[in-house]
Design an enzyme around this catalytic site. Sequence first.
Site, PDB file in Angstrom:
ATOM      1  N   HIS A 264       0.821  -1.202   0.000  1.00 42.60           N
ATOM      2  CA  HIS A 264       0.000   0.000   0.000  1.00 42.60           C
ATOM      3  C   HIS A 264       0.863   1.263   0.000  1.00 42.60           C
ATOM      4  CE1 HIS A 264      -3.921  -2.062   1.573  1.00 42.60           C
ATOM      5  NE2 HIS A 264      -3.405  -2.655   0.508  1.00 42.60           N
ATOM      6  N   GLU A 266       0.806   3.910   1.988  1.00 39.10           N
ATOM      7  CA  GLU A 266       1.310   4.243   3.317  1.00 39.10           C
ATOM      8  C   GLU A 266       2.455   3.318   3.712  1.00 39.10           C
ATOM      9  OE1 GLU A 266      -3.305   4.373   3.605  1.00 39.10           O
ATOM     10  OE2 GLU A 266      -1.769   3.360   2.418  1.00 39.10           O
ATOM     11  N   CYS A 292      -5.721   1.142   5.690  1.00 36.98           N
ATOM     12  CA  CYS A 292      -6.291  -0.148   6.087  1.00 36.98           C
ATOM     13  C   CYS A 292      -5.741  -0.510   7.465  1.00 36.98           C
ATOM     14  CB  CYS A 292      -5.943  -1.221   5.065  1.00 36.98           C
ATOM     15  SG  CYS A 292      -4.185  -1.666   5.054  1.00 36.98           S
ATOM     16  N   CYS A 295      -1.832  -1.078   7.522  1.00 30.60           N
ATOM     17  CA  CYS A 295      -1.104   0.187   7.447  1.00 30.60           C
ATOM     18  C   CYS A 295      -1.274   0.990   8.728  1.00 30.60           C
ATOM     19  CB  CYS A 295      -1.576   1.000   6.241  1.00 30.60           C
ATOM     20  SG  CYS A 295      -1.018   0.330   4.649  1.00 30.60           S
TER      21      CYS A 295
END
Length: 337
Positions: A264, A266, A292, A295
Site C-alpha cells: 500500500h 502508506e 487499512c 497500514c
Amino acid sequence: MGLIIGLTGENCAGKGTVAEYLQKKGFYYLSLSDVIREALADEGKEITREALIAKGNQMRSESGPAVLAKKTLAKVQPEKNYIIDSIRNPLEAQALKEKQGLVLIYITASPKIRFERMKMRRREGDPRSYESFLAIEAKELEGAAHQQRLKDTFALSDKKLVNEATYKDLYAAVDLLLSELSSEFKPTRPSWDAYFMGIAQVVATRSNCIKRHVAAVIVKDKRIVSTGYNGTPRGVKNCSEGGCPRCNNFADSGTKLDECLCSHGEENAIVQSAYHGISIKGTTLYTTFSPCLTCAKMIVNAGIVEVVYNEAYPVQEAPAKLLSDAGVILRQCKLEK
C-alpha cells in the site's frame, strides 16, 4: 493562481501595444482570436479580419457565446501570469472573470485617433473612409448574443486606460495600473493540507496497481521526508502487467487482502523512509485513501502522530479505532475535483 489581465477595447485602441509591453514584464500572451485563427487554419481558409469575425460568430452561435474564452482558459497554467487579448463578447468576459485573478482592462481612444492609426498601418481590408470605419464599429458595438458586443463587454471592465498620447505615456499608465493591481491582487495559495494532499495525488499517478491508485506523503515541519505509492514490491512484475493475481481478478474491495501482492501507499512511504535511514517519529502522513488495518498498525509503530486522508477506504472502522486508541489523530482533507 497567477494574475490574469484581460484586454478589451475598440479597433486600434492600443491593445496590442499594451500586450507587448506586459510580455516584457513576464506575462504570457493568449488571445481569443488565436482560437479562431486555429479553426480557420484547420479548415484551410485565409485568415482575414472579415473571416475572423465571421468564424468567431459561427463558433459562438454553435457552441455558446463563451466558447472562445473556455478554449483559451484551457491553456492557462496556474503558476503563470497572463494577458488574454481580444475579448469582444460580455459572456466571454464573464467566463474569464470566473477564473480567479482576472482583471478586465478597457483600452480606448477617440474614433478619429484610432482611424488615423488604422490608416498608418495600411492593412489590407481595413476601411478606407472614416464613415466606413464608424459604420463597422457601430455594428461591432451592439451585435447579437453570439456576435461581437463590445459596448456590453466594456461595461464589465475593472480598469480603463485612455491611449491618446505617446507610447511613453501609455507605458506609464500601464506601470501605474500594475502598481495598483500588485497592492490589490491577493494570489490564492493552498492550505498546507491541500498542498501536501495535492502532492500525494500526483505521487499516486506513479502507482502500478490495476485496481486503485493510492499514495502517501510523510511530512515533518512542513517538509516532505518520504513518499510511497501502491504497487508490487521492488523487482516484482508490476500489478498492471499481471504481477498481482488478486488485483487482476478484481476482487471485491476489502476482501482477499491476504492474497494481494501489492504494497500500500502508506506502507511504501514508511518502508522507504526505513530503507534510506530516515526517522519518521512525530510526523504527519497524508494519504489519498484512509489507511487499512495493516497500514494503521505500521503507522502507530512508526511513531507517526497524525494521519490526513482524502477519500475514505471501504473498510475504515477498525483502522480508525486502532489509530484513536493509540492516540494518532485521524482527519479528512477532501480536495475538490
